[in-house]
Design a protein around this motif. Structure first.
Motif, PDB file in Angstrom:
ATOM      1  N   GLU A  22       0.850  -1.192   0.000  1.00  0.00           N
ATOM      2  CA  GLU A  22       0.000   0.000   0.000  1.00  0.00           C
ATOM      3  C   GLU A  22       0.887   1.243   0.000  1.00  0.00           C
ATOM      4  O   GLU A  22       1.760   1.391   0.859  1.00  0.00           O
ATOM      5  N   VAL A  23       0.679   2.110  -0.979  1.00  0.00           N
ATOM      6  CA  VAL A  23       1.515   3.305  -1.143  1.00  0.00           C
ATOM      7  C   VAL A  23       0.628   4.502  -1.462  1.00  0.00           C
ATOM      8  O   VAL A  23      -0.536   4.352  -1.844  1.00  0.00           O
ATOM      9  N   TYR A  24       1.206   5.690  -1.307  1.00  0.00           N
ATOM     10  CA  TYR A  24       0.538   6.918  -1.725  1.00  0.00           C
ATOM     11  C   TYR A  24       1.015   7.226  -3.141  1.00  0.00           C
ATOM     12  O   TYR A  24       2.218   7.383  -3.381  1.00  0.00           O
ATOM     13  N   VAL A  25       0.086   7.281  -4.082  1.00  0.00           N
ATOM     14  CA  VAL A  25       0.437   7.535  -5.483  1.00  0.00           C
ATOM     15  C   VAL A  25       0.046   8.962  -5.844  1.00  0.00           C
ATOM     16  O   VAL A  25      -1.126   9.336  -5.762  1.00  0.00           O
ATOM     17  N   THR A  26       1.045   9.755  -6.215  1.00  0.00           N
ATOM     18  CA  THR A  26       0.813  11.128  -6.669  1.00  0.00           C
ATOM     19  C   THR A  26       0.937  11.160  -8.180  1.00  0.00           C
ATOM     20  O   THR A  26       1.988  10.840  -8.734  1.00  0.00           O
ATOM     21  N   ARG A  27      -0.149  11.525  -8.844  1.00  0.00           N
ATOM     22  CA  ARG A  27      -0.122  11.695 -10.297  1.00  0.00           C
ATOM     23  C   ARG A  27      -0.177  13.189 -10.583  1.00  0.00           C
ATOM     24  O   ARG A  27      -1.198  13.832 -10.366  1.00  0.00           O
ATOM     25  N   LYS A  28       0.946  13.718 -11.031  1.00  0.00           N
ATOM     26  CA  LYS A  28       1.031  15.153 -11.356  1.00  0.00           C
ATOM     27  C   LYS A  28       0.993  15.266 -12.882  1.00  0.00           C
ATOM     28  O   LYS A  28       2.015  15.130 -13.555  1.00  0.00           O
ATOM     29  N   GLY A  29      -0.189  15.473 -13.409  1.00  0.00           N
ATOM     30  CA  GLY A  29      -0.325  15.479 -14.861  1.00  0.00           C
ATOM     31  C   GLY A  29      -0.280  14.069 -15.405  1.00  0.00           C
ATOM     32  O   GLY A  29       0.444  13.780 -16.352  1.00  0.00           O
ATOM     33  N   ALA A  30      -1.044  13.171 -14.791  1.00  0.00           N
ATOM     34  CA  ALA A  30      -1.137  11.782 -15.250  1.00  0.00           C
ATOM     35  C   ALA A  30      -2.500  11.234 -14.844  1.00  0.00           C
ATOM     36  O   ALA A  30      -3.083  11.670 -13.848  1.00  0.00           O
ATOM     37  N   VAL A  31      -3.012  10.274 -15.606  1.00  0.00           N
ATOM     38  CA  VAL A  31      -4.342   9.711 -15.403  1.00  0.00           C
ATOM     39  C   VAL A  31      -4.208   8.257 -14.959  1.00  0.00           C
ATOM     40  O   VAL A  31      -3.342   7.535 -15.449  1.00  0.00           O
ATOM     41  N   ARG A  32      -5.058   7.854 -14.041  1.00  0.00           N
ATOM     42  CA  ARG A  32      -5.059   6.441 -13.637  1.00  0.00           C
ATOM     43  C   ARG A  32      -5.545   5.592 -14.801  1.00  0.00           C
ATOM     44  O   ARG A  32      -6.557   5.905 -15.441  1.00  0.00           O
ATOM     45  N   ALA A  33      -4.824   4.500 -15.074  1.00  0.00           N
ATOM     46  CA  ALA A  33      -5.156   3.656 -16.225  1.00  0.00           C
ATOM     47  C   ALA A  33      -5.071   2.184 -15.845  1.00  0.00           C
ATOM     48  O   ALA A  33      -4.358   1.393 -16.468  1.00  0.00           O
ATOM     49  N   ARG A  34      -5.809   1.812 -14.789  1.00  0.00           N
ATOM     50  CA  ARG A  34      -5.923   0.402 -14.453  1.00  0.00           C
ATOM     51  C   ARG A  34      -6.685  -0.303 -15.583  1.00  0.00           C
ATOM     52  O   ARG A  34      -7.342   0.331 -16.393  1.00  0.00           O
ATOM     53  N   SER A  35      -6.593  -1.610 -15.601  1.00  0.00           N
ATOM     54  CA  SER A  35      -7.325  -2.366 -16.607  1.00  0.00           C
ATOM     55  C   SER A  35      -8.798  -2.006 -16.549  1.00  0.00           C
ATOM     56  O   SER A  35      -9.420  -2.059 -15.483  1.00  0.00           O
ATOM     57  N   GLU A  36      -9.334  -1.593 -17.677  1.00  0.00           N
ATOM     58  CA  GLU A  36     -10.743  -1.211 -17.828  1.00  0.00           C
ATOM     59  C   GLU A  36     -11.070   0.197 -17.327  1.00  0.00           C
ATOM     60  O   GLU A  36     -12.204   0.646 -17.473  1.00  0.00           O
ATOM     61  N   ASP A  37     -10.116   0.927 -16.731  1.00  0.00           N
ATOM     62  CA  ASP A  37     -10.359   2.333 -16.384  1.00  0.00           C
ATOM     63  C   ASP A  37     -10.515   3.155 -17.655  1.00  0.00           C
ATOM     64  O   ASP A  37      -9.699   3.032 -18.579  1.00  0.00           O
ATOM     65  N   TYR A  38     -11.532   3.996 -17.730  1.00  0.00           N
ATOM     66  CA  TYR A  38     -11.640   4.944 -18.837  1.00  0.00           C
ATOM     67  C   TYR A  38     -10.884   6.222 -18.482  1.00  0.00           C
ATOM     68  O   TYR A  38     -10.873   6.654 -17.329  1.00  0.00           O
ATOM     69  N   GLY A  39     -10.241   6.808 -19.463  1.00  0.00           N
ATOM     70  CA  GLY A  39      -9.527   8.062 -19.265  1.00  0.00           C
ATOM     71  C   GLY A  39      -9.689   8.970 -20.463  1.00  0.00           C
ATOM     72  O   GLY A  39     -10.238   8.573 -21.501  1.00  0.00           O
ATOM     73  N   ILE A  40      -9.211  10.205 -20.325  1.00  0.00           N
ATOM     74  CA  ILE A  40      -9.301  11.210 -21.389  1.00  0.00           C
ATOM     75  C   ILE A  40      -7.931  11.836 -21.570  1.00  0.00           C
ATOM     76  O   ILE A  40      -7.323  12.296 -20.609  1.00  0.00           O
ATOM     77  N   ILE A  41      -7.440  11.842 -22.809  1.00  0.00           N
ATOM     78  CA  ILE A  41      -6.139  12.436 -23.129  1.00  0.00           C
ATOM     79  C   ILE A  41      -6.358  13.478 -24.229  1.00  0.00           C
ATOM     80  O   ILE A  41      -6.485  13.129 -25.402  1.00  0.00           O
ATOM     81  N   PRO A  42      -6.445  14.757 -23.856  1.00  0.00           N
ATOM     82  CA  PRO A  42      -6.716  15.794 -24.855  1.00  0.00           C
ATOM     83  C   PRO A  42      -5.450  16.271 -25.561  1.00  0.00           C
ATOM     84  O   PRO A  42      -4.360  16.247 -24.982  1.00  0.00           O
ATOM     85  N   GLY A  43      -5.624  16.716 -26.797  1.00  0.00           N
ATOM     86  CA  GLY A  43      -4.547  17.409 -27.494  1.00  0.00           C
ATOM     87  C   GLY A  43      -4.688  18.908 -27.238  1.00  0.00           C
ATOM     88  O   GLY A  43      -5.339  19.338 -26.288  1.00  0.00           O
ATOM     89  N   SER A  44      -4.098  19.715 -28.084  1.00  0.00           N
ATOM     90  CA  SER A  44      -4.241  21.168 -27.972  1.00  0.00           C
ATOM     91  C   SER A  44      -5.575  21.592 -28.584  1.00  0.00           C
ATOM     92  O   SER A  44      -6.348  20.758 -29.067  1.00  0.00           O
TER      93      SER A  44
END
Length: 393
Positions: free
Chosen positions: A278-300
């Motif tokens: 068990e850890v503390y995960v800091t995502r600074k400009g990153a998206v969680r992407a576990r199996s089946e997690d939906y995410g959004i990655i925008p361009g400009s």
């Protein structure tokens, strides 16, 4: 692409999906973070990695028994929200400008806030905890209520997009507004004061941290989770208003059901299980992407964006990039490009084309196609979107 282990001497390795050499300042920042005694296993850098404050934007840092407030950043809970609508591109013809104007009228942008607080906002359960937040922000409750459901400025945006099947999507990018900023700054200041008192020799003052089990850690963690909840609900409120604007033009005001909804943070920290610990995960400009997690990655504001599904890559701490990533500072972009450049690079997009958004010109960002190619082992693409309306703060 598979990651590469950076050839730098640090107590914990740095794994990079960026497929390019880091600059001297970026390398130093990566080394500083990887040298902290409580970093777990390794530091992961996403394909859109670039300079930040304390930690690189586009970095994922797992820690044991400590957390660095500046690594989370000041726009706590900043992230993305998107819905797939039942509408098709042909229904948008001749309506784009009015849709943009109506979005701008319905949702405050920049420094603006709502003149009145509606029932949906007032009923948010988070207000019950406001009195328990860091003592320095109690005076901001009214402002926080009025800003709920507002966009903010910088690279925050609302977009009407069309996918490869001509389906209409609504997408937005925003965070915890002024209240999240103030909470973060208060705690970052507290961490720096503690570091001075303890005579901690940090490689960067912005890497001041809180140790688990202390009152300071508990206070920060409480406020962090609250601000992340505020940011998520802020996006929900805006998306509901955004959807009503589009329904007015495309469905005669009749409510419709979203075919897919995604709401994800990309500036935040959570407690998670990785490599059996068990850890503390800091995502600074990153998206969680576990199996089946939906995410959004925008361009400009002139490039494609992507709805993705995670592949659960363990070495990335189940993460992916949060966008294209800047290649130059805002000031440099303003000096290097003209309004004619902005007009050319946003051709076909109904948006502002003035000096106020020149720093968001597409050429100030990395190629989103290259960023996506570099993380084929992190996510699969569900939908490819191209904006036809863009509202900036």
């Amino acid at each position: 692409m598979p990651y590469e282990k950076l050839e730098i001497s640090t107590p914990k390795p740095v794994l990079s999906w960026a497929n390019h050499s880091l600059g001297a300042d970026e390398t130093k920042m990566a080394k500083n973070v990887a040298s902290l005694p409580f970093v777990f296993k390794h530091v992961a850098l996403m394909p859109d990695v670039h300079l930040g404050k304390g930690a690189l934007v586009g970095s994922v840092v797992a820690t044991k028994e400590a957390i660095v407030p500046a690594a989370v950043g000041v726009d706590v809970g900043c992230g993305m929200c998107a819905i797939k609508t039942p509408f098709t591109a042909s229904q948008l013809e001749g309506k784009l400008k009015q849709i943009r104007l109506d979005i701008e009228a319905a949702i405050p942008v920049g420094f603006h806030e709502n003149k009145e607080t509606d029932k949906t906002v007032l009923n948010w359960q988070g207000w019950r905890e406001f009195k328990d937040l860091h003592s320095g922000v109690q005076r901001l409750e009214t402002k926080a209520m009025k800003q709920m459901g507002s966009l903010g400025g910088g690279n925050h945006f609302l977009e009407v997009c069309v996918d490869a099947e001509e389906q209409v999507w609504l997408m937005l990018h925003s965070g915890s507004r002024n209240i999240g900023n103030m909470l973060a700054q208060n705690h970052i200041g507290s961490a720096k004061e503690l570091a001075k008192l303890a005579d901690n020799r940090l490689p960067d003052p912005d890497l001041a941290y809180f140790i688990a089990g202390t009152p300071e850690f508990a206070a920060y963690w409480h406020d962090l989770q609250w601000a992340q909840g505020y940011a998520r609900f802020n996006r929900d409120v805006m998306m509901a208003r955004f959807k009503r604007v589009v329904e007015k033009h495309l469905a005669g005001g009749k409510p419709t059901k979203a075919l897919l909804s995604v709401n994800c943070h990309h500036n935040y920290a959570e407690k998670e299980l990785h490599f059996g610990e068990e850890v503390y995960v800091t995502r600074k400009g990153a998206v969680r992407a576990r199996s089946e997690d939906y995410g959004i990655i925008p361009g400009s504001m002139g490039a494609k964006s992507f709805i993705v599904k995670g592949k659960g890559n363990a070495e990335s701490y189940c993460s992916c990039s949060h966008g294209a990533g800047r290649t130059m500072s805002r000031n440099k972009a303003k000096l290097q490009f003209s309004l004619d450049d902005l007009i050319q690079q946003t051709d076909g997009v109904e948006c502002r084309k003035d000096a106020g958004v020149l720093d968001e010109i597409p050429a100030a960002y990395k190629s989103i196609e290259q960023v996506m190619a570099n993380q084929s082992d992190l996510v699969e693409v569900v939908a490819t979107l191209k904006q036809v309306v863009c509202v900036k703060g």
